[in-house]
Design an enzyme around this catalytic site. Structure first.
Site, PDB file in Angstrom:
ATOM      1  CB  CYS A 156      14.280   1.940  21.127  1.00  0.00           C
ATOM      2  SG  CYS A 156      15.357   0.722  20.386  1.00  0.00           S
TER       3      CYS A 156
HETATM    4  N1  CO8 Z   1      31.885 -12.133  20.893  1.00  0.00           N
HETATM    5  C1  CO8 Z   1      33.089 -11.961  21.465  1.00  0.00           C
HETATM    6  N2  CO8 Z   1      33.721 -10.784  21.503  1.00  0.00           N
HETATM    7  C2  CO8 Z   1      33.100  -9.721  20.928  1.00  0.00           C
HETATM    8  C3  CO8 Z   1      31.856  -9.821  20.316  1.00  0.00           C
HETATM    9  C4  CO8 Z   1      31.227 -11.096  20.304  1.00  0.00           C
HETATM   10  N3  CO8 Z   1      30.026 -11.284  19.744  1.00  0.00           N
HETATM   11  N4  CO8 Z   1      31.488  -8.615  19.852  1.00  0.00           N
HETATM   12  C5  CO8 Z   1      32.472  -7.768  20.149  1.00  0.00           C
HETATM   13  N5  CO8 Z   1      33.469  -8.427  20.798  1.00  0.00           N
HETATM   14  C6  CO8 Z   1      34.729  -7.897  21.308  1.00  0.00           C
HETATM   15  C7  CO8 Z   1      35.123  -6.646  20.568  1.00  0.00           C
HETATM   16  O1  CO8 Z   1      35.852  -6.991  19.428  1.00  0.00           O
HETATM   17  C8  CO8 Z   1      35.959  -5.901  21.595  1.00  0.00           C
HETATM   18  O2  CO8 Z   1      37.252  -6.421  21.574  1.00  0.00           O
HETATM   19  P1  CO8 Z   1      38.535  -5.480  21.864  1.00  0.00           P
HETATM   20  O3  CO8 Z   1      38.349  -4.960  23.271  1.00  0.00           O
HETATM   21  O4  CO8 Z   1      39.674  -6.391  21.705  1.00  0.00           O
HETATM   22  O5  CO8 Z   1      38.446  -4.372  20.849  1.00  0.00           O
HETATM   23  C9  CO8 Z   1      35.335  -6.322  22.926  1.00  0.00           C
HETATM   24  O6  CO8 Z   1      34.563  -7.503  22.662  1.00  0.00           O
HETATM   25  C10 CO8 Z   1      34.456  -5.265  23.534  1.00  0.00           C
HETATM   26  O7  CO8 Z   1      33.516  -4.777  22.542  1.00  0.00           O
HETATM   27  P2  CO8 Z   1      32.545  -3.584  22.826  1.00  0.00           P
HETATM   28  O8  CO8 Z   1      33.308  -2.433  23.374  1.00  0.00           O
HETATM   29  O9  CO8 Z   1      31.720  -3.304  21.607  1.00  0.00           O
HETATM   30  O10 CO8 Z   1      31.603  -4.210  23.977  1.00  0.00           O
HETATM   31  P3  CO8 Z   1      30.645  -3.524  25.015  1.00  0.00           P
HETATM   32  O11 CO8 Z   1      31.006  -4.039  26.350  1.00  0.00           O
HETATM   33  O12 CO8 Z   1      30.514  -2.057  24.819  1.00  0.00           O
HETATM   34  O13 CO8 Z   1      29.231  -4.184  24.627  1.00  0.00           O
HETATM   35  C11 CO8 Z   1      27.194  -3.632  23.456  1.00  0.00           C
HETATM   36  C12 CO8 Z   1      28.665  -3.997  23.345  1.00  0.00           C
HETATM   37  C13 CO8 Z   1      26.445  -4.805  24.037  1.00  0.00           C
HETATM   38  C14 CO8 Z   1      26.669  -3.342  22.043  1.00  0.00           C
HETATM   39  C15 CO8 Z   1      27.030  -2.397  24.371  1.00  0.00           C
HETATM   40  O14 CO8 Z   1      27.915  -1.372  23.984  1.00  0.00           O
HETATM   41  C16 CO8 Z   1      25.618  -1.847  24.360  1.00  0.00           C
HETATM   42  O15 CO8 Z   1      24.680  -2.507  24.702  1.00  0.00           O
HETATM   43  N6  CO8 Z   1      25.457  -0.570  24.008  1.00  0.00           N
HETATM   44  C17 CO8 Z   1      24.163   0.084  23.979  1.00  0.00           C
HETATM   45  C18 CO8 Z   1      23.488  -0.317  22.765  1.00  0.00           C
HETATM   46  C19 CO8 Z   1      22.077   0.179  22.678  1.00  0.00           C
HETATM   47  O16 CO8 Z   1      21.385   0.426  23.626  1.00  0.00           O
HETATM   48  N7  CO8 Z   1      21.646   0.294  21.480  1.00  0.00           N
HETATM   49  C20 CO8 Z   1      20.329   0.642  21.215  1.00  0.00           C
HETATM   50  C21 CO8 Z   1      20.061   0.125  19.883  1.00  0.00           C
HETATM   51  S1  CO8 Z   1      18.442  -0.291  19.629  1.00  0.00           S
HETATM   52  C22 CO8 Z   1      17.548   1.042  19.016  1.00  0.00           C
HETATM   53  O17 CO8 Z   1      17.756   2.162  19.311  1.00  0.00           O
HETATM   54  C23 CO8 Z   1      16.476   0.707  18.060  1.00  0.00           C
HETATM   55  C24 CO8 Z   1      17.034   0.715  16.713  1.00  0.00           C
HETATM   56  C25 CO8 Z   1      16.042   0.190  15.748  1.00  0.00           C
HETATM   57  C26 CO8 Z   1      15.781  -1.303  15.882  1.00  0.00           C
HETATM   58  C27 CO8 Z   1      16.471  -2.095  14.861  1.00  0.00           C
HETATM   59  C28 CO8 Z   1      15.994  -3.523  14.777  1.00  0.00           C
HETATM   60  C29 CO8 Z   1      17.068  -4.478  14.257  1.00  0.00           C
END
Ligand code: CO8
Length: 374
Positions: A156
């Site tokens: 990124c």
């Molecule tokens: N629908 C409904 N519920 C869901 C879903 C969904 N799609 N997904 C997860 N849940 C549930 C989970 O099961 C969990 O349930 P429980 O509490 O019962 O265990 C609950 O929702 C909460 O899940 P999370 O804790 O995972 O949710 P968050 O509030 O933390 O949100 C995010 C998840 C959005 C992923 C968040 O943590 C986030 O944005 N984190 C930062 C991510 C980030 O910045 N990443 C950077 C990656 S990009 C990068 O660096 C480049 C890489 C190379 C590119 C690749 C190209 C493909």
């Protein structure tokens, strides 16, 4: 020594959008198919049933409302669940080169310059469609640029690291002008069948033209300084790259060659790293929070950006001070902060200071302090 300046940017946006509603409908249809196909194993407790995704979760957790993609049909077909991209002939340029070319032409047009003003093409992105001869060299050829070109990969942070490399070369006098191009086909690297991450990414390409400030033919952004940092973490990873290894039983095809993350940890660990990085860069540059007219942040998560904005400005930023494009484009890896810069910078006036900051896998963080002239 020369003063480097950004004089043009360009964005290539694919024609197809996928709304959260469309995405979730396709995902949930896939879940039904999967659970029906594995009904016996699920009933016997040998396999966990897959759970539905939800629009509410996606919007609340990320701020994303839709994403642009190169191919929509394959992603939304519950029997396919990946983009259907045409195989290219040897004579044809790569898809990344074509997207990058479009963005590059727009950046040059905005700068009022042509290929003869470019000495360097950097293709800086998270993935390379053709590791060799090199996507950057394909773009160089398509544009008719003399000089040299190379690919860079810092996930990124690829765009800001590329801008630092180009700006330093301009400063030293080894080149006159550079295109830093970020074609991101995230849709091909994403596991659309994984509920935890299927909503995160979109496709796009951006380009930034950097040249000597004295060569600028209109208003420009002087690159005052750049700062890059990396700290190892495997919380965002691509385990096997192009190496198809034998997989542990039950591991879905290609999952070890795609994007993986521990999103919660990323969220918690990257926030302080980025806030501290920006604060240190601003302090070194003598830029106080009140001096900063705009923050163009990496676009991965709205809550994350809101937090960073509050930390940097010591107050809640107004929407125009920290523009988000995430709701329309999703996470487009290295291109996100450049889309925000490209779309929300022309209203700044003489002497205004702004900061581009990208962050992501590595971990990596890159920031660029800019000052508007003209
Ligand atoms: N629908 C409904 N519920 C869901 C879903 C969904 N799609 N997904 C997860 N849940 C549930 C989970 O099961 C969990 O349930 P429980 O509490 O019962 O265990 C609950 O929702 C909460 O899940 P999370 O804790 O995972 O949710 P968050 O509030 O933390 O949100 C995010 C998840 C959005 C992923 C968040 O943590 C986030 O944005 N984190 C930062 C991510 C980030 O910045 N990443 C950077 C990656 S990009 C990068 O660096 C480049 C890489 C190379 C590119 C690749 C190209 C493909």
């Amino acid at each position: 020594m020369h003063t480097p300046a950004i004089t043009g940017t360009g964005v290539f946006t694919p024609e197809n959008t996928i709304s959260n509603a469309e995405l979730v409908a396709a995902f949930n249809a896939y879940v039904d198919l999967y659970n029906a196909d594995h009904a016996a194993d699920i009933a016997a407790g040998r396999l966990a049933a897959k759970e539905y995704s939800s629009e509410e979760f996606i919007l609340k957790a990320s701020g994303i409302q839709q994403r642009y993609v190169i191919d929509k049909s394959g992603i939304l077909d519950p029997h396919v669940m990946h983009p259907l991209l045409e195989q290219r002939a040897d004579e044809a340029p790569s898809l990344m080169a074509e997207m990058g070319l479009d963005a590059a032409r727009k950046a040059l047009a905005e700068a009022g310059k042509t290929a003869t003003d470019v000495d360097l093409v950097i293709c800086a992105a998270s993935n390379m469609e053709r590791a060799y001869p090199a996507v950057a060299i394909e773009i160089q050829e398509l544009l008719g640029v003399q000089g040299f070109a190379f690919d860079m990969n810092v996930a990124c942070s690829s765009a800001t690291f590329g801008i630092q490399a180009a700006a330093d070369m301009i400063r030293s006098g080894s080149i006159r002008g550079a295109l830093v191009i970020n074609p991101e086909i995230c849709s091909a690297h994403l596991e659309w069948r994984d509920r935890d991450c299927h909503f995160i990414f979109g496709d796009v390409a951006t380009a930034t033209f950097i040249e000597r400030a004295k060569a600028a033919s209109g208003a420009f952004f002087e690159v005052k300084s750049t700062r890059c940092a990396t700290v190892f973490s495997n919380n965002i990873r691509n385990n096997n790259g192009y190496l198809r290894r034998s997989r542990p039983a039950g591991m879905a095809d290609r999952r070890d060659m795609q994007f993986m993350q521990n999103g919660r940890k990323v969220f918690k660990e990257v926030l302080p790293m980025v806030s501290d990085h920006i604060a240190a860069h601003m302090a070194a540059e003598g830029v106080a929070a009140d001096d900063l007219k705009r923050l163009w942040l990496h676009q991965a998560n709205k809550t994350m950006n809101d937090f960073i904005g509050r930390k940097v400005l010591s107050r809640t930023p107004k929407a125009h001070e920290q523009p988000n494009i995430l709701q329309d484009y999703a996470n487009t890896s290295s291109a996100g902060s450049i889309i925000a810069f490209s779309k929300y910078s022309s209203d700044l006036t003489e002497g205004d200071t702004g900061l581009i900051c990208s962050f992501g896998a590595g971990y990596s963080v890159g920031s660029v302090v800019l000052q508007r002239h003209g």
